[in-house]
Design a protein around this motif. Sequence first.
Motif, PDB file in Angstrom:
ATOM      1  N   UNK A  75       9.376  -6.352  -6.519  1.00 51.65           N
ATOM      2  CA  UNK A  75       8.196  -5.989  -7.306  1.00 51.65           C
ATOM      3  C   UNK A  75       7.498  -7.245  -7.806  1.00 51.65           C
ATOM      4  N   UNK A  76       6.200  -7.102  -8.027  1.00 52.32           N
ATOM      5  CA  UNK A  76       5.459  -8.197  -8.640  1.00 52.32           C
ATOM      6  C   UNK A  76       5.255  -7.850 -10.104  1.00 52.32           C
ATOM      7  N   UNK A  77       5.626  -8.786 -10.953  1.00 54.63           N
ATOM      8  CA  UNK A  77       5.526  -8.540 -12.395  1.00 54.63           C
ATOM      9  C   UNK A  77       4.228  -9.155 -12.920  1.00 54.63           C
ATOM     10  N   UNK A  87      -6.465  -5.502  -8.706  1.00 58.87           N
ATOM     11  CA  UNK A  87      -6.555  -6.458  -7.588  1.00 58.87           C
ATOM     12  C   UNK A  87      -5.218  -6.591  -6.864  1.00 58.87           C
ATOM     13  N   UNK A  88      -4.130  -6.428  -7.613  1.00 60.99           N
ATOM     14  CA  UNK A  88      -2.819  -6.509  -6.960  1.00 60.99           C
ATOM     15  C   UNK A  88      -2.592  -5.306  -6.037  1.00 60.99           C
ATOM     16  N   UNK A  89      -3.025  -4.133  -6.491  1.00 61.80           N
ATOM     17  CA  UNK A  89      -2.896  -2.928  -5.650  1.00 61.80           C
ATOM     18  C   UNK A  89      -3.686  -3.123  -4.361  1.00 61.80           C
ATOM     19  N   UNK A  90      -4.879  -3.690  -4.493  1.00 59.61           N
ATOM     20  CA  UNK A  90      -5.703  -3.949  -3.303  1.00 59.61           C
ATOM     21  C   UNK A  90      -4.982  -4.894  -2.346  1.00 59.61           C
ATOM     22  N   UNK A  91      -4.382  -5.918  -2.926  1.00 59.82           N
ATOM     23  CA  UNK A  91      -3.651  -6.892  -2.108  1.00 59.82           C
ATOM     24  C   UNK A  91      -2.507  -6.216  -1.339  1.00 59.82           C
ATOM     25  N   UNK A  92      -1.765  -5.342  -2.023  1.00 58.27           N
ATOM     26  CA  UNK A  92      -0.652  -4.624  -1.365  1.00 58.27           C
ATOM     27  C   UNK A  92      -1.169  -3.819  -0.177  1.00 58.27           C
ATOM     28  N   UNK A  93      -2.277  -3.103  -0.385  1.00 61.89           N
ATOM     29  CA  UNK A  93      -2.839  -2.274   0.693  1.00 61.89           C
ATOM     30  C   UNK A  93      -3.296  -3.168   1.838  1.00 61.89           C
ATOM     31  N   UNK A  94      -3.996  -4.244   1.512  1.00 66.46           N
ATOM     32  CA  UNK A  94      -4.481  -5.161   2.557  1.00 66.46           C
ATOM     33  C   UNK A  94      -3.319  -5.737   3.358  1.00 66.46           C
ATOM     34  N   UNK A  95      -2.296  -6.172   2.646  1.00 63.52           N
ATOM     35  CA  UNK A  95      -1.172  -6.819   3.328  1.00 63.52           C
ATOM     36  C   UNK A  95      -0.359  -5.846   4.170  1.00 63.52           C
ATOM     37  N   UNK A  96      -0.403  -4.573   3.818  1.00 61.44           N
ATOM     38  CA  UNK A  96       0.374  -3.593   4.597  1.00 61.44           C
ATOM     39  C   UNK A  96      -0.257  -3.359   5.969  1.00 61.44           C
ATOM     40  N   UNK A  97      -1.555  -3.648   6.093  1.00 63.47           N
ATOM     41  CA  UNK A  97      -2.302  -3.435   7.341  1.00 63.47           C
ATOM     42  C   UNK A  97      -2.237  -1.978   7.812  1.00 63.47           C
ATOM     43  N   UNK A  98      -2.049  -1.053   6.873  1.00 63.48           N
ATOM     44  CA  UNK A  98      -2.022   0.365   7.219  1.00 63.48           C
ATOM     45  C   UNK A  98      -3.414   0.966   6.974  1.00 63.48           C
ATOM     46  N   UNK A  99      -3.692   2.103   7.612  1.00 62.19           N
ATOM     47  CA  UNK A  99      -5.040   2.646   7.495  1.00 62.19           C
ATOM     48  C   UNK A  99      -5.163   3.684   6.374  1.00 62.19           C
ATOM     49  N   UNK A 100      -4.011   4.112   5.839  1.00 62.26           N
ATOM     50  CA  UNK A 100      -4.071   5.059   4.720  1.00 62.26           C
ATOM     51  C   UNK A 100      -3.196   4.553   3.575  1.00 62.26           C
ATOM     52  N   UNK A 101      -3.522   5.011   2.368  1.00 62.34           N
ATOM     53  CA  UNK A 101      -2.718   4.580   1.213  1.00 62.34           C
ATOM     54  C   UNK A 101      -2.713   5.662   0.138  1.00 62.34           C
ATOM     55  N   UNK A 123      -7.683   3.023  -9.689  1.00 63.93           N
ATOM     56  CA  UNK A 123      -7.199   1.982  -8.769  1.00 63.93           C
ATOM     57  C   UNK A 123      -7.534   2.384  -7.332  1.00 63.93           C
ATOM     58  N   UNK A 124      -7.362   3.681  -7.037  1.00 62.52           N
ATOM     59  CA  UNK A 124      -7.693   4.179  -5.687  1.00 62.52           C
ATOM     60  C   UNK A 124      -9.148   3.897  -5.351  1.00 62.52           C
ATOM     61  N   UNK A 125     -10.030   4.198  -6.313  1.00 63.17           N
ATOM     62  CA  UNK A 125     -11.460   3.976  -6.082  1.00 63.17           C
ATOM     63  C   UNK A 125     -11.740   2.497  -5.848  1.00 63.17           C
ATOM     64  N   UNK A 126     -11.077   1.652  -6.612  1.00 65.36           N
ATOM     65  CA  UNK A 126     -11.266   0.203  -6.474  1.00 65.36           C
ATOM     66  C   UNK A 126     -10.856  -0.265  -5.075  1.00 65.36           C
ATOM     67  N   UNK A 127      -9.715   0.248  -4.587  1.00 63.60           N
ATOM     68  CA  UNK A 127      -9.241  -0.142  -3.252  1.00 63.60           C
ATOM     69  C   UNK A 127     -10.249   0.316  -2.195  1.00 63.60           C
TER      70      UNK A 127
END
Length: 384
Positions: A75-77, A87-101, A123-127
């Motif tokens: 985990x990231x603290x 911004x961290x949630x966005x980073x996780x989604x980007x790094x996963x390279x998956x098309x859904x979250x 957070x979802x809207x931000x991503x």
Amino acid sequence: MNKLLMVKYASEIFLKGLNKNKFEKILKNNIKAALKGIEFDFVFDSGRWFIKTEDLEEAVERVKNVFGVAEVCIVTEIENDFEVIKSLALLEVNESAKSTFKIETNRANKTFPINSMDVNREVGAYVLNNNKDVTVDVHNPGCLVNIEIRNKTYVYGKRIRGVNGMPYKTNGQTLLMLSGGIDSPVAGYMMARRGVEVSGVYFHSAPYTSERAKDKVKDLAKILTKYIGRMTLYVVPFTDIQMQIIEKCREDELTIIMRRFMMSIACRIADDKGMHSVATGESIGQVASQTMQGLVVSNDCADRPVFRPLISMDKIDIMDISRKIGTYETSILPYEDCCTIFVPKHPKTKPILEQIRKAESVLDKEKLINDAVENTEVIEIVND
Ligand code: ATP
Ligand code: MG
């Protein structure tokens, strides 16, 4: 940003009611023991356990194998700052390279002003606004971003399954009959995984079985200590007993009589050392001595429960576990154990208890057992 290890423990521990604290305490100590040699800090935040260390990868490998651990997550603290969380949630989604979250929030800290549903939504809207290639899938997301809001906030994607089971040494003691084969180390592992403290007994027939056969058993015990820390191994001199059986009993009854002696001696040692039970690697029908009748006749010599965790398993599944726990390569080394040397050509597969009792009555069983137990070597095996 600080990366830590978050530890979740098996749900069975939650069910322990008033004993829960005791189980937690033992598990915590077991985790600390597993991290021996690594520098770490154990951190608690609102009921969750975290491990702070520079050696994250190694810590994951070790902690996920501690009995009672259900899951570990890196985990990231961060501080409880909503902009940073987004911004961290966005980073996780980007790094996963998956098309859904999907965003999943747990707000243990009720002083955080946004409730978990709103955190998910915002957070979802931000991503979505910042990554045009992804969509939300609440049922089967490619990337699940977990946000835990406590005194600090912890964000993580990947979850790594632990071994589960119960914390070691919370469920009594057993004396495992440990041979050099594939099955018995697996049986020991399975008992230990349920929290049972495991010691080992090995019946050694020098010089018919070599010193290397004994070393092989010690090596297997050593591999088991990776999971249980340390193990006492009792090495029982078995040659005299076997010679007497060969001399005085029928060839087709050798194996079953030998197994009765093993059972009697294991129970005697268990009794002397205050262990509740005995365990073996037997599986129904696997070999001549493991028929239902064979088990009944050897069990007759037991004065306490005998656990056979592999009883209903196929060899192929036992082998899979032995590979997974790391005992397979050692188990298949070709050193003979006493059973392979003294195997009769046509062992009885349906021994009858009364007949076998009568057959062995020509032996001075009490003296043979006493001598063997008295000359038993005790070896302490420690994980290092
Ligand atoms: P394993 O792979 O564990 O050696 P196996 O398939 O060879 O088992 P057996 O030799 O019939 O089967 O033994 C059945 C069980 O009896 C073993 O799993 C073990 O628990 C116990 N056992 C057999 N030989 C010994 C020995 N020399 N010392 C201690 N225990 C033994
Ligand atoms: Mg064997």
